[in-house]
Design an enzyme around this catalytic site. Structure first.
Site, PDB file in Angstrom:
ATOM      1  CE  LYS A  85       0.348   1.689  14.268  1.00 32.38           C
ATOM      2  NZ  LYS A  85       1.491   0.986  13.861  1.00 32.38           N
ATOM      3  CG  LEU A 113       1.122 -14.723   7.599  1.00 32.74           C
ATOM      4  CD1 LEU A 113       1.173 -14.806   5.655  1.00 32.74           C
ATOM      5  CD2 LEU A 113       1.676 -13.824   7.593  1.00 32.74           C
ATOM      6  CD  GLN A 133      -8.085 -14.005  27.000  1.00 33.75           C
ATOM      7  OE1 GLN A 133      -8.705 -12.574  26.711  1.00 33.75           O
ATOM      8  NE2 GLN A 133      -9.427 -14.076  26.870  1.00 33.75           N
ATOM      9  CG  PHE A 167      -1.698   1.354   0.974  1.00 34.86           C
ATOM     10  CD1 PHE A 167      -1.961   2.113   0.530  1.00 34.86           C
ATOM     11  CD2 PHE A 167      -1.860   2.011   2.731  1.00 34.86           C
ATOM     12  CE1 PHE A 167      -3.195   2.745   0.152  1.00 34.86           C
ATOM     13  CE2 PHE A 167      -2.573   2.390   2.425  1.00 34.86           C
ATOM     14  CZ  PHE A 167      -3.439   3.537   1.542  1.00 34.86           C
ATOM     15  CE  LYS A 200      -4.811 -18.990  21.132  1.00 35.51           C
ATOM     16  NZ  LYS A 200      -5.869 -18.330  21.217  1.00 35.51           N
ATOM     17  CE  LYS A 243     -12.574  -3.359   7.234  1.00 36.44           C
ATOM     18  NZ  LYS A 243     -13.492  -3.943   5.235  1.00 36.44           N
ATOM     19  CB  THR A 277      11.389   7.266  12.989  1.00 35.89           C
ATOM     20  OG1 THR A 277      11.533   7.060  13.996  1.00 35.89           O
ATOM     21  CG2 THR A 277      12.735   6.688  12.792  1.00 35.89           C
ATOM     22  CE1 TYR A 286      -0.300   5.159  11.685  1.00 36.40           C
ATOM     23  CE2 TYR A 286      -0.410   6.431  14.230  1.00 36.40           C
ATOM     24  CZ  TYR A 286       0.953   6.071  12.978  1.00 36.40           C
ATOM     25  OH  TYR A 286       1.662   5.332  12.878  1.00 36.40           O
TER      26      TYR A 286
HETATM   27  P1  NAD Z   1       5.469   2.637   5.985  1.00 36.58           P
HETATM   28  O1  NAD Z   1       4.332   3.378   5.248  1.00 36.58           O
HETATM   29  O2  NAD Z   1       6.835   2.704   4.748  1.00 36.58           O
HETATM   30  O3  NAD Z   1       5.645   1.237   5.887  1.00 36.58           O
HETATM   31  C1  NAD Z   1       4.266   0.569   6.372  1.00 36.58           C
HETATM   32  C2  NAD Z   1       3.935  -0.763   5.604  1.00 36.58           C
HETATM   33  O4  NAD Z   1       3.588  -1.435   6.381  1.00 36.58           O
HETATM   34  C3  NAD Z   1       3.935  -0.773   3.806  1.00 36.58           C
HETATM   35  O5  NAD Z   1       5.249  -1.577   3.455  1.00 36.58           O
HETATM   36  C4  NAD Z   1       2.357  -0.707   3.809  1.00 36.58           C
HETATM   37  O6  NAD Z   1       2.650  -1.298   2.367  1.00 36.58           O
HETATM   38  C5  NAD Z   1       2.531  -1.969   4.514  1.00 36.58           C
HETATM   39  N1  NAD Z   1       1.377  -2.342   4.720  1.00 36.58           N
HETATM   40  C6  NAD Z   1       0.012  -1.292   5.265  1.00 36.58           C
HETATM   41  N2  NAD Z   1      -1.000  -2.073   5.342  1.00 36.58           N
HETATM   42  C7  NAD Z   1      -0.984  -3.305   5.263  1.00 36.58           C
HETATM   43  C8  NAD Z   1      -2.049  -5.018   5.108  1.00 36.58           C
HETATM   44  N3  NAD Z   1      -2.484  -4.150   5.407  1.00 36.58           N
HETATM   45  N4  NAD Z   1      -1.234  -5.415   5.076  1.00 36.58           N
HETATM   46  C9  NAD Z   1       0.080  -5.954   4.659  1.00 36.58           C
HETATM   47  N5  NAD Z   1       0.540  -4.375   5.219  1.00 36.58           N
HETATM   48  C10 NAD Z   1       0.483  -3.442   4.818  1.00 36.58           C
HETATM   49  O7  NAD Z   1       5.235   3.161   7.471  1.00 36.58           O
HETATM   50  P2  NAD Z   1       6.542   2.974   8.316  1.00 36.58           P
HETATM   51  O8  NAD Z   1       7.158   4.677   9.158  1.00 36.58           O
HETATM   52  O9  NAD Z   1       7.911   2.524   7.867  1.00 36.58           O
HETATM   53  O10 NAD Z   1       5.981   2.814   9.840  1.00 36.58           O
HETATM   54  C11 NAD Z   1       5.863   1.556   9.903  1.00 36.58           C
HETATM   55  C12 NAD Z   1       4.975   0.999  11.524  1.00 36.58           C
HETATM   56  O11 NAD Z   1       5.717   2.113  12.607  1.00 36.58           O
HETATM   57  C13 NAD Z   1       3.753   1.393  11.460  1.00 36.58           C
HETATM   58  O12 NAD Z   1       2.876   0.492  11.867  1.00 36.58           O
HETATM   59  C14 NAD Z   1       3.807   3.587  11.942  1.00 36.58           C
HETATM   60  O13 NAD Z   1       2.795   2.854  12.694  1.00 36.58           O
HETATM   61  C15 NAD Z   1       5.046   2.455  12.678  1.00 36.58           C
HETATM   62  N6  NAD Z   1       4.837   3.933  13.366  1.00 36.58           N
HETATM   63  C16 NAD Z   1       5.965   4.470  12.501  1.00 36.58           C
HETATM   64  C17 NAD Z   1       6.732   5.612  12.980  1.00 36.58           C
HETATM   65  C18 NAD Z   1       7.639   6.847  12.077  1.00 36.58           C
HETATM   66  O14 NAD Z   1       7.406   7.578  12.388  1.00 36.58           O
HETATM   67  N7  NAD Z   1       8.024   5.855  10.926  1.00 36.58           N
HETATM   68  C19 NAD Z   1       6.771   5.969  14.333  1.00 36.58           C
HETATM   69  C20 NAD Z   1       5.269   6.146  14.583  1.00 36.58           C
HETATM   70  C21 NAD Z   1       4.823   4.668  14.349  1.00 36.58           C
HETATM   71  N1  UDP Z   2      -4.715 -16.817  13.207  1.00 32.89           N
HETATM   72  C1  UDP Z   2      -3.439 -16.632  11.400  1.00 32.89           C
HETATM   73  N2  UDP Z   2      -2.395 -17.640  12.027  1.00 32.89           N
HETATM   74  C2  UDP Z   2      -2.305 -18.620  12.428  1.00 32.89           C
HETATM   75  C3  UDP Z   2      -3.241 -18.876  13.899  1.00 32.89           C
HETATM   76  C4  UDP Z   2      -4.571 -17.718  13.444  1.00 32.89           C
HETATM   77  O1  UDP Z   2      -3.501 -16.260  11.065  1.00 32.89           O
HETATM   78  O2  UDP Z   2      -1.308 -18.969  12.294  1.00 32.89           O
HETATM   79  C5  UDP Z   2      -5.594 -15.406  12.872  1.00 32.89           C
HETATM   80  C6  UDP Z   2      -6.956 -16.100  12.920  1.00 32.89           C
HETATM   81  O3  UDP Z   2      -7.600 -16.686  11.755  1.00 32.89           O
HETATM   82  C7  UDP Z   2      -8.049 -15.966  13.925  1.00 32.89           C
HETATM   83  C8  UDP Z   2      -7.229 -14.587  14.794  1.00 32.89           C
HETATM   84  O4  UDP Z   2      -5.346 -15.165  14.234  1.00 32.89           O
HETATM   85  O5  UDP Z   2      -9.285 -15.142  13.450  1.00 32.89           O
HETATM   86  C9  UDP Z   2      -7.221 -15.145  15.881  1.00 32.89           C
HETATM   87  O6  UDP Z   2      -6.395 -15.777  16.655  1.00 32.89           O
HETATM   88  P1  UDP Z   2      -7.116 -16.944  17.948  1.00 32.89           P
HETATM   89  O7  UDP Z   2      -6.569 -18.259  18.242  1.00 32.89           O
HETATM   90  O8  UDP Z   2      -6.332 -15.635  18.886  1.00 32.89           O
HETATM   91  O9  UDP Z   2      -8.857 -17.173  17.450  1.00 32.89           O
HETATM   92  P2  UDP Z   2      -9.107 -17.641  17.421  1.00 32.89           P
HETATM   93  O10 UDP Z   2      -9.013 -19.057  16.280  1.00 32.89           O
HETATM   94  O11 UDP Z   2      -9.981 -18.720  17.438  1.00 32.89           O
HETATM   95  O12 UDP Z   2     -10.640 -16.588  16.788  1.00 32.89           O
END
Ligand code: NAD
Ligand code: UDP
Ligand code: UDP
Length: 315
Positions: free
Chosen positions: A151, A65, A164, A38, A107, A93, A177, A147
């Protein structure tokens, strides 16, 4: 080279993730980088693609995953306000469903997991500098909420999986950063200012520029992240990691102009809603539990970042 551990980095093609992958590969770990691209880019990890201990997987962390690893760094989430506000529902999400999936994975595998949390947890703070005990001032509505609240919920999930399900967790609150591998259109202040300065185009200051941030160079931050992962099980966080050297945005702009020798003029635009007026980490816990303090001064970090953007813009 002897392989140390199997390590998953989500968001590994992004700014911080790509530096983390680089560091972990150099240390001899077997690194799996997961990213949906993204905001991340393949070019950030190009030099790793032919390494035998590096693997890239296109995947969205909002979906389950199933892989086998020993440690997980959960960085997937857009971090720049421009990008996380582009599709706010997807941002929440990513933080919440992404955390649930990665925690579920951890886990099942009994793997240690680190969450890239953020200083945005504190919102627009009334306490300065911010210690981890401070609970923050965050708007549940508004442009930054997707955001900030995403978080915050992720932190709660980490804490509850720890209590838990006895999961080994590390929660790291990252403060602003910067460094190489930031996207030129990332939208955050350091990259915006440097790119504009190098092009001699006007630099936009939002508000009067008296708001502050404290900027950490990426090498220091990655050092802190790897150190936190290596702390004993009893250290779960949250732990602030950032550089306590605080500057106003106006002073940052002047410094960038100075270091680039730019002819850019400053123009003023309205301050975005809920933009925090001050931010500076209290890094007492990072010093105590990780023996960590940042070593790279703002000016030195800016020079390295300017050199990176200079090369990028020349291509
Ligand atoms: P960035 O946007 O460069 O990197 C985020 C990465 O996550 C990207 O490669 C993007 O493609 C990927 N990504 C986004 N949504 C995704 C999804 N649903 N599934 C898989 N990949 C997804 O930002 P960054 O600065 O490298 O930040 C990395 C992490 O550190 C983030 O979680 C951010 O909240 C946290 N963070 C960064 C800073 C900063 O100053 N850089 C500060 C506070 C927190
Ligand atoms: N999950 C995953 N990879 C794994 C095991 C779990 O992506 O190897 C995901 C799974 O799809 C679930 C979530 O992690 O929705 C939370 O898992 P957890 O075991 O805590 O809860 P449950 O499966 O009982 O909902
Ligand atoms: N900012 C600015 N000009 C820009 C980009 C950002 O003045 O081109 C300001 C922004 O309003 C905020 C600070 O710089 O006060 C840091 O913004 P950034 O988006 O980098 O990160 P934040 O810490 O706000 O998430």
């Amino acid at each position: 080279m002897t392989i140390d551990k199997k390590v998953l980095v989500t968001g590994g093609a992004g700014f911080l993730g790509s530096h983390l992958c680089q560091r972990l590969v150099e240390q001899g770990n077997d690194v799996l980088c997961v990213d949906n691209f993204f905001t991340g880019r393949k070019v950030n990890i190009l030099s790793l693609l032919d390494k035998p201990n590096f693997e890239l997987m296109r995947h969205d962390v909002t979906l389950p995953l199933f892989v086998e690893v020993d440690e997980i760094y959960n960085l997937a989430c857009p971090a720049s306000p421009v990008h996380y506000q582009f599709d706010p529902v997807q941002t929440t999400k990513t933080s919440v469903h992404g955390a649930i999936n990665m925690l579920g994975l951890a886990k099942r595998l009994k793997a240690r997991i680190l969450q890239a949390s953020t200083s945005e947890i504190y919102g627009d703070p009334e306490i300065h500098p911010q210690p981890e005990e401070y609970r923050g001032r965050v708007n549940t509505f508004g442009p930054r909420a997707c955001y900030d609240e995403g978080k915050r919920c992720a932190e709660t999930l980490f804490y509850d999986y720890h209590t838990q399900h006895d999961l080994q967790i590390k929660v790291m609150r990252i403060f602003n950063t910067f460094g190489p591998n930031m996207h030129p259109d990332d939208g955050r202040v350091v990259s915006n200012f440097i790119v504009k300065a190098l092009k001699n185009e006007p630099i936009s200051i939002y508000g009067d520029g008296q708001q502050t941030r404290s900027f950490c160079y990426v090498d220091d931050l990655i050092d802190g992240m790897v150190r936190l992962m290596a702390t004993p099980d009893t250290v779960t966080g949250p732990i602030n990691v950032g550089n306590p050297d605080e500057v106003t945005i106006l002073d940052l702009a002047r410094l960038v102009i100075d270091l680039t020798g730019s002819k850019s003029e400053l123009i003023y635009k309205p301050l975005p809603q809920d933009d925090p007026l001050q931010r500076c980490p209290d890094i007492g816990r990072a010093k105590k539990y990780m023996n960590w303090t940042p070593e790279i001064a703002l000016e030195d970090g800016l020079r390295k970042t300017i050199a990176y953007f200079d090369r990028l813009l020349a291509d």
